[in-house]
Motif scaffolding. Structure first.
Motif, PDB file in Angstrom:
ATOM      1  N   LEU A 225       0.797  -1.218  -0.129  1.00  0.00           N
ATOM      2  CA  LEU A 225      -0.142   0.028   0.054  1.00  0.00           C
ATOM      3  C   LEU A 225       0.679   1.318   0.117  1.00  0.00           C
ATOM      4  O   LEU A 225       0.509   2.307  -0.826  1.00  0.00           O
ATOM      5  CB  LEU A 225      -0.768  -0.150   1.296  1.00  0.00           C
ATOM      6  N   PRO A 226       1.650   1.411   0.558  1.00  0.00           N
ATOM      7  CA  PRO A 226       2.796   2.747   0.793  1.00  0.00           C
ATOM      8  C   PRO A 226       3.283   2.937  -0.685  1.00  0.00           C
ATOM      9  O   PRO A 226       3.400   4.207  -1.032  1.00  0.00           O
ATOM     10  CB  PRO A 226       3.646   2.353   1.727  1.00  0.00           C
ATOM     11  N   GLU A 227       3.621   1.837  -1.349  1.00  0.00           N
ATOM     12  CA  GLU A 227       4.227   2.002  -2.928  1.00  0.00           C
ATOM     13  C   GLU A 227       2.918   2.649  -3.583  1.00  0.00           C
ATOM     14  O   GLU A 227       3.352   3.596  -4.422  1.00  0.00           O
ATOM     15  CB  GLU A 227       4.703   0.897  -3.339  1.00  0.00           C
ATOM     16  N   ILE A 228       1.882   2.021  -3.573  1.00  0.00           N
ATOM     17  CA  ILE A 228       0.654   2.397  -4.495  1.00  0.00           C
ATOM     18  C   ILE A 228       0.476   3.994  -4.029  1.00  0.00           C
ATOM     19  O   ILE A 228       0.240   4.811  -4.891  1.00  0.00           O
ATOM     20  CB  ILE A 228      -0.501   1.641  -4.107  1.00  0.00           C
ATOM     21  N   PHE A 229       0.228   4.262  -2.650  1.00  0.00           N
ATOM     22  CA  PHE A 229      -0.069   5.671  -2.338  1.00  0.00           C
ATOM     23  C   PHE A 229       0.902   6.761  -2.771  1.00  0.00           C
ATOM     24  O   PHE A 229       0.607   7.481  -3.127  1.00  0.00           O
ATOM     25  CB  PHE A 229       0.108   5.661  -0.576  1.00  0.00           C
ATOM     26  N   LYS A 230       2.201   6.270  -2.816  1.00  0.00           N
ATOM     27  CA  LYS A 230       3.576   7.046  -3.445  1.00  0.00           C
ATOM     28  C   LYS A 230       3.356   7.469  -4.661  1.00  0.00           C
ATOM     29  O   LYS A 230       3.477   8.697  -5.075  1.00  0.00           O
ATOM     30  CB  LYS A 230       4.790   6.530  -2.744  1.00  0.00           C
ATOM     31  N   ILE A 231       3.031   6.277  -5.483  1.00  0.00           N
ATOM     32  CA  ILE A 231       2.673   6.497  -6.915  1.00  0.00           C
ATOM     33  C   ILE A 231       1.713   7.505  -7.188  1.00  0.00           C
ATOM     34  O   ILE A 231       1.720   8.558  -7.782  1.00  0.00           O
ATOM     35  CB  ILE A 231       2.352   5.151  -7.590  1.00  0.00           C
ATOM     36  N   LEU A 232       0.657   7.582  -6.485  1.00  0.00           N
ATOM     37  CA  LEU A 232      -0.672   8.571  -6.551  1.00  0.00           C
ATOM     38  C   LEU A 232      -0.194   9.671  -6.243  1.00  0.00           C
ATOM     39  O   LEU A 232      -0.552  10.908  -6.494  1.00  0.00           O
ATOM     40  CB  LEU A 232      -1.852   7.650  -5.835  1.00  0.00           C
ATOM     41  N   TYR A 233       0.409   9.773  -5.020  1.00  0.00           N
ATOM     42  CA  TYR A 233       0.601  10.872  -4.227  1.00  0.00           C
ATOM     43  C   TYR A 233       1.661  11.807  -5.048  1.00  0.00           C
ATOM     44  O   TYR A 233       1.648  13.247  -5.323  1.00  0.00           O
ATOM     45  CB  TYR A 233       1.262  10.826  -3.040  1.00  0.00           C
ATOM     46  N   ASP A 234       2.734  11.300  -5.663  1.00  0.00           N
ATOM     47  CA  ASP A 234       3.782  11.999  -6.445  1.00  0.00           C
ATOM     48  C   ASP A 234       2.847  12.430  -7.923  1.00  0.00           C
ATOM     49  O   ASP A 234       3.551  13.354  -8.467  1.00  0.00           O
ATOM     50  CB  ASP A 234       4.804  10.805  -6.885  1.00  0.00           C
ATOM     51  N   ALA A 235       2.016  11.734  -8.435  1.00  0.00           N
ATOM     52  CA  ALA A 235       1.085  12.271  -9.619  1.00  0.00           C
ATOM     53  C   ALA A 235       0.367  13.426  -9.144  1.00  0.00           C
ATOM     54  O   ALA A 235      -0.529  13.839  -9.874  1.00  0.00           O
ATOM     55  CB  ALA A 235       0.272  11.280 -10.285  1.00  0.00           C
ATOM     56  N   SER A 236       0.313  13.864  -7.937  1.00  0.00           N
ATOM     57  CA  SER A 236      -0.687  14.968  -7.382  1.00  0.00           C
ATOM     58  C   SER A 236      -2.127  14.817  -7.533  1.00  0.00           C
ATOM     59  O   SER A 236      -3.168  15.355  -7.593  1.00  0.00           O
ATOM     60  CB  SER A 236      -0.455  16.470  -7.946  1.00  0.00           C
ATOM     61  N   LEU A 237      -2.422  13.386  -7.410  1.00  0.00           N
ATOM     62  CA  LEU A 237      -3.845  12.777  -7.552  1.00  0.00           C
ATOM     63  C   LEU A 237      -4.513  12.886  -6.256  1.00  0.00           C
ATOM     64  O   LEU A 237      -4.109  12.980  -5.141  1.00  0.00           O
ATOM     65  CB  LEU A 237      -3.776  11.207  -7.772  1.00  0.00           C
TER      66      LEU A 237
END
Lengths: 163, 71
Positions: free
Chosen positions: A4-16
């Protein structure tokens, strides 16, 4: 499934703009319940729809359960024309909902969310009271089944002050 | 959890107040010790445990499928 942390980081880094909901939110709030997929509520502004399409594109999103030869591209146009998407991706099974039963759209879901810091990243997670509200509104057997746990957990967290 | 929070949480799960939502949850069959164990974790630890539980579940499911197919 990716962590989950990896998924969240991907979405967060995309400013989603997203809120974690469903079983993942339950687990993050302290429940012992776990689901196989991860559910999100996303903002349906044109900018965020573009971000969602772009951030998932490298992970080959396809409609879960649909025939493999069904022509489908998870692009901004498809997202704008739809609302709720159940996807299989290289990150795992991810569901993106534009509207959440009992709460409404992103704005209302965000208002019912807590911010949790997960591996240094602020992540909006639907609160226990929000989860209880949506489970009651959905009213399916699987939703009602988890209500006693959520209500007990809410009391436990309120009495102890544990986050 | 602080030591005080831990002590209070343990008291609540081992002896939920009668008529409370915790008592109802216990009666419903919820294992309150699992809630306690999960609250002991930080949000980051909970996030990491989610995927590992899903992987364990998928492993069991795949093993069961293989077992059924080989019979």
């Amino acid at each position: 499934m990716k962590e989950l942390p990896e998924i969240f980081k991907i979405l967060y880094d995309a400013s989603l703009e997203f809120v974690v909901i469903g079983g993942a939110a339950m687990h993050l709030q302290g429940s012992a319940y776990v689901t196989k997929d991860v559910d999100f509520c996303y903002s349906r502004t044109p900018e965020n729809i573009k971000r969602l399409a772009a951030v998932l594109a490298p992970y080959h999103p396809r409609l879960r359960g649909a025939p493999a030869d069904l022509p489908f591209t998870f692009d901004a146009r498809a997202i704008a024309q739809g609302l709720n998407f159940t996807l299989t991706t290289d990150l795992g099974d991810l569901d993106f909902l534009g509207e959440v039963t009992g709460l409404g759209f992103y704005k209302e879901v965000k208002a019912a969310a807590d911010t949790q810091i997960i591996d240094g990243i602020p992540v909006l997670v639907l609160s226990l009271s929000g989860l209880i509200k949506t489970k009651k509104a959905a009213g399916r057997a699987k939703d009602l089944y988890v209500l006693p746990e959520l209500e007990g957990l809410e009391l436990l967290k309120r009495k102890t002050g544990v986050e | 959890m602080t030591p005080e929070q831990r002590k209070l949480a343990y008291e609540l799960i081992t002896n939920p107040p009668a008529g409370s939502k915790l008592a109802e949850a216990k009666e419903w069959g919820v294992d309150l010790t699992l809630l306690y164990a999960n609250l002991e974790r930080t949000p980051s630890e909970r996030a990491r445990s989610f995927a590992s539980i899903v992987h364990s579940y998928n492993g069991l499911r795949d093993a069961a499928k293989k077992s059924t197919l080989s019979q």
